[in-house]
Design a protein around this motif. Structure first.
Motif, mmCIF file in Angstrom:
data_model
loop_
_atom_site.group_PDB
_atom_site.id
_atom_site.type_symbol
_atom_site.label_atom_id
_atom_site.label_comp_id
_atom_site.label_asym_id
_atom_site.label_seq_id
_atom_site.Cartn_x
_atom_site.Cartn_y
_atom_site.Cartn_z
ATOM 1 N N PRO A 203 0.804 -1.229 0.000
ATOM 2 C CA PRO A 203 0.000 0.000 0.000
ATOM 3 C C PRO A 203 0.832 1.273 0.000
ATOM 4 O O PRO A 203 0.336 2.345 -0.356
ATOM 5 C CB PRO A 203 -0.831 -0.128 1.285
ATOM 6 N N ASP A 204 2.096 1.161 0.381
ATOM 7 C CA ASP A 204 2.966 2.344 0.438
ATOM 8 C C ASP A 204 3.901 2.450 -0.758
ATOM 9 O O ASP A 204 4.729 3.358 -0.824
ATOM 10 C CB ASP A 204 3.809 2.309 1.723
ATOM 11 N N ASN A 205 3.769 1.525 -1.698
ATOM 12 C CA ASN A 205 4.717 1.522 -2.812
ATOM 13 C C ASN A 205 4.030 1.016 -4.075
ATOM 14 O O ASN A 205 3.881 -0.188 -4.273
ATOM 15 C CB ASN A 205 5.933 0.641 -2.475
ATOM 16 N N TYR A 206 3.619 1.948 -4.931
ATOM 17 C CA TYR A 206 2.991 1.579 -6.195
ATOM 18 C C TYR A 206 4.088 1.202 -7.186
ATOM 19 O O TYR A 206 4.867 2.051 -7.626
ATOM 20 C CB TYR A 206 2.143 2.722 -6.748
ATOM 21 N N SER A 207 4.180 -0.054 -7.505
ATOM 22 C CA SER A 207 5.287 -0.553 -8.315
ATOM 23 C C SER A 207 4.879 -0.723 -9.774
ATOM 24 O O SER A 207 3.776 -1.188 -10.080
ATOM 25 C CB SER A 207 5.757 -1.902 -7.753
ATOM 26 N N TRP A 208 5.783 -0.335 -10.677
ATOM 27 C CA TRP A 208 5.526 -0.548 -12.101
ATOM 28 C C TRP A 208 5.461 -2.034 -12.419
ATOM 29 O O TRP A 208 4.817 -2.447 -13.384
ATOM 30 C CB TRP A 208 6.599 0.126 -12.944
ATOM 31 N N LEU A 209 6.106 -2.865 -11.573
ATOM 32 C CA LEU A 209 6.030 -4.305 -11.784
ATOM 33 C C LEU A 209 4.598 -4.802 -11.601
ATOM 34 O O LEU A 209 4.113 -5.650 -12.356
ATOM 35 C CB LEU A 209 6.968 -5.030 -10.814
ATOM 36 N N ASN A 210 3.914 -4.276 -10.585
ATOM 37 C CA ASN A 210 2.518 -4.650 -10.375
ATOM 38 C C ASN A 210 1.655 -4.202 -11.552
ATOM 39 O O ASN A 210 0.786 -4.943 -12.022
ATOM 40 C CB ASN A 210 1.987 -4.032 -9.085
ATOM 41 N N LYS A 211 1.880 -3.002 -12.017
ATOM 42 C CA LYS A 211 1.092 -2.480 -13.130
ATOM 43 C C LYS A 211 1.318 -3.313 -14.393
ATOM 44 O O LYS A 211 0.370 -3.669 -15.095
ATOM 45 C CB LYS A 211 1.450 -1.014 -13.387
ATOM 46 N N THR A 212 2.590 -3.648 -14.663
ATOM 47 C CA THR A 212 2.908 -4.457 -15.842
ATOM 48 C C THR A 212 2.265 -5.836 -15.757
ATOM 49 O O THR A 212 1.688 -6.333 -16.736
ATOM 50 C CB THR A 212 4.433 -4.601 -15.982
ATOM 51 N N ALA A 213 2.369 -6.463 -14.566
ATOM 52 C CA ALA A 213 1.780 -7.793 -14.379
ATOM 53 C C ALA A 213 0.267 -7.752 -14.525
ATOM 54 O O ALA A 213 -0.343 -8.611 -15.182
ATOM 55 C CB ALA A 213 2.168 -8.342 -13.013
ATOM 56 N N ALA A 214 -0.371 -6.734 -13.905
ATOM 57 C CA ALA A 214 -1.830 -6.621 -13.971
ATOM 58 C C ALA A 214 -2.302 -6.378 -15.410
ATOM 59 O O ALA A 214 -3.291 -6.966 -15.852
ATOM 60 C CB ALA A 214 -2.300 -5.494 -13.055
ATOM 61 N N GLU A 215 -1.593 -5.528 -16.132
ATOM 62 C CA GLU A 215 -1.965 -5.270 -17.528
ATOM 63 C C GLU A 215 -1.852 -6.535 -18.376
ATOM 64 O O GLU A 215 -2.685 -6.786 -19.261
ATOM 65 C CB GLU A 215 -1.086 -4.156 -18.108
ATOM 66 N N LEU A 216 -0.842 -7.333 -18.089
ATOM 67 C CA LEU A 216 -0.661 -8.581 -18.827
ATOM 68 C C LEU A 216 -1.796 -9.555 -18.523
ATOM 69 O O LEU A 216 -2.381 -10.153 -19.439
ATOM 70 C CB LEU A 216 0.685 -9.207 -18.452
ATOM 71 N N LEU A 217 -2.126 -9.708 -17.255
ATOM 72 C CA LEU A 217 -3.208 -10.612 -16.861
ATOM 73 C C LEU A 217 -4.544 -10.143 -17.413
ATOM 74 O O LEU A 217 -5.372 -10.948 -17.860
ATOM 75 C CB LEU A 217 -3.265 -10.716 -15.333
ATOM 76 N N PHE A 218 -4.768 -8.837 -17.383
ATOM 77 C CA PHE A 218 -6.026 -8.284 -17.902
ATOM 78 C C PHE A 218 -6.141 -8.538 -19.404
ATOM 79 O O PHE A 218 -7.213 -8.903 -19.910
ATOM 80 C CB PHE A 218 -6.083 -6.782 -17.607
ATOM 81 N N SER A 219 -5.032 -8.365 -20.122
ATOM 82 C CA SER A 219 -5.054 -8.556 -21.575
ATOM 83 C C SER A 219 -5.327 -10.007 -21.958
ATOM 84 O O SER A 219 -5.890 -10.281 -23.023
ATOM 85 C CB SER A 219 -3.724 -8.096 -22.181
ATOM 86 N N LYS A 220 -4.937 -10.937 -21.083
ATOM 87 C CA LYS A 220 -5.149 -12.364 -21.337
ATOM 88 C C LYS A 220 -6.504 -12.849 -20.814
ATOM 89 O O LYS A 220 -6.820 -14.032 -20.907
ATOM 90 C CB LYS A 220 -4.037 -13.180 -20.683
ATOM 91 N N LYS A 221 -7.282 -11.924 -20.232
ATOM 92 C CA LYS A 221 -8.594 -12.251 -19.649
ATOM 93 C C LYS A 221 -8.484 -13.260 -18.504
ATOM 94 O O LYS A 221 -9.322 -14.154 -18.345
ATOM 95 C CB LYS A 221 -9.565 -12.756 -20.722
ATOM 96 N N CYS A 222 -7.417 -13.118 -17.719
ATOM 97 C CA CYS A 222 -7.250 -13.956 -16.536
ATOM 98 C C CYS A 222 -8.162 -13.473 -15.410
ATOM 99 O O CYS A 222 -8.569 -12.307 -15.371
ATOM 100 C CB CYS A 222 -5.799 -13.911 -16.040
ATOM 101 N N LEU A 223 -8.452 -14.361 -14.484
ATOM 102 C CA LEU A 223 -9.142 -13.996 -13.257
ATOM 103 C C LEU A 223 -8.064 -13.734 -12.212
ATOM 104 O O LEU A 223 -7.321 -14.642 -11.846
ATOM 105 C CB LEU A 223 -10.064 -15.136 -12.809
ATOM 106 N N TYR A 224 -7.947 -12.489 -11.781
ATOM 107 C CA TYR A 224 -6.863 -12.148 -10.859
ATOM 108 C C TYR A 224 -7.314 -11.086 -9.862
ATOM 109 O O TYR A 224 -8.296 -10.370 -10.077
ATOM 110 C CB TYR A 224 -5.629 -11.659 -11.629
ATOM 111 N N GLY A 225 -6.571 -11.008 -8.746
ATOM 112 C CA GLY A 225 -6.820 -10.001 -7.730
ATOM 113 C C GLY A 225 -5.504 -9.597 -7.092
ATOM 114 O O GLY A 225 -4.437 -9.771 -7.686
#
Length: 349
Positions: A203-225
């Motif tokens: 919560p104290d560190n917005y990482s570009w790694l998280n954003k990159t991973a989330a964008e990848l999962l979203f593009s593949k239509k994965c179920l993720y949280g």
């Protein structure tokens, strides 16, 4: 698969396919139909009460939960939604729960409805893929169809995912750091269809790694949280709007908050109230879950006891009550040396 269960599974599968199709045309009607289906197969007063509460919530067509459901319908592969939904809702919470209660009445074991595999600490003599698969097979014989895996960035997901995909009637939650998510991992997860990826977030560190991973999962239509370890030092960050904005930026429809076993929580009452308000979805479009408390709630519905079993990478076993969320190893217990039923018979919460 037994004939009776196979027939029930086929009926549910066809109904879920129809429900997902209906939701694209009429979201409210499709959701109501699936909830009605759940009511038909629900067993016991507590499960029936759950579906009645859901029906009450969904009578309001302006309920923000419809927005959350719409996210799943339009952004997640329908095969993944169907498989995960059936494996959790029917295999785990209905069919599996019936088996767990049967063993509980016989007094043979204290059986949780899920198993945790905590692979965050590296081990020299690590469980081999075949050994993990054998544990999952043994667990299903007892009624456990849900597996939760915690891994670190050194863990090779590419070796684990094929093992999990072989257990098609299970549901798995894979808690992993963003560094572990590659294009190959995302593709294999969506092909497996029975795996939910849960990204570690700070919560104290917005990482570009998280954003990159989330964008990848979203593009593949994965179920993720997402998931976050919480403690006194970061609760203020979690309870402010910045954490919510982090989850919305990652397009996470849900997040697990995992309490660190470090004694009392000074702001526990404030945190409980925060969770209650967050679940009303009045100011956000994601659902927050307290990992230990919410799993404990389901556990108490399904199992007579409230056990928590964690298997480490070297096969050693930690066993406690979910209420305490302690992490005590039990001397001499190792899944490599003893069967899962034997271990469950030898320990008490």
């Amino acid at each position: 698969m037994a004939a009776g269960r196979k027939m029930a599974y086929t009926i549910i599968e066809l109904a879920v396919d129809k429900g997902l199709q209906d939701m694209r045309e009429d979201l409210h009607r499709g959701v109501r139909n699936l909830v009605d289906l759940g009511s038909v197969f629900a067993q016991g007063n507590l499960q029936q009460d759950f579906f009645e509460r859901v029906k009450t919530i969904l009578k309001n067509k302006k309920s923000p939960y419809f927005s959350l459901i719409s996210h799943f319908v339009h952004n997640v592969d329908h095969r993944v939604l169907k498989t995960c939904g059936i494996n959790l809702g029917y295999n785990s919470w209905i069919y599996g729960a019936k088996k767990i209660r049967k063993y509980g009445k016989a007094g043979t074991a204290n059986i949780p409805w899920f198993l945790v595999f905590d692979f965050r600490q590296r081990a020299e003599a690590a469980l081999a893929p075949a050994e993990i698969s054998a544990v999952l097979t043994s667990a299903k014989e007892l009624g456990i169809y849900c597996g939760i895996f915690f891994v670190n960035k050194e863990f090779e997901l590419e070796a684990l995912i094929p093992v999990l995909s072989e257990h098609r009637d299970n549901i798995f939650l894979l808690f992993a750091p963003a560094e572990s998510v590659t294009a190959a991992v995302a593709e294999s997860v969506v092909q497996a269809a029975n795996i939910i990826l849960v990204l570690e977030t700070d919560p104290d560190n917005y990482s570009w790694l998280n954003k990159t991973a989330a964008e990848l999962l979203f593009s593949k239509k994965c179920l993720y949280g997402a998931y976050t370890f919480y403690h006194d030092d970061n609760l203020d960050s979690i309870m402010t709007g910045s954490y919510g904005r982090l989850l919305e930026n990652l397009k996470c429809p849900f997040a697990f908050l995992v309490r660190k076993p470090s004694g009392s929580l000074q702001k526990e009452e404030q945190f409980t109230e925060f969770l209650k308000q967050a679940r009303d979805l009045k100011t956000n479009r994601f659902f927050l879950m307290d990992f230990y408390k919410d799993l404990s709630y389901v556990n108490q519905i399904i199992s007579a006891q409230n056990p928590f079993l964690a298997i480490r990478q070297d096969g050693t076993v930690a066993f406690s009550s979910l209420d305490g969320a302690s992490d005590g190893l039990r001397d001499g217990l190792n899944i490599k040396l003893s069967s899962l039923p034997d271990i469950l018979q030898r320990v008490n919460p």
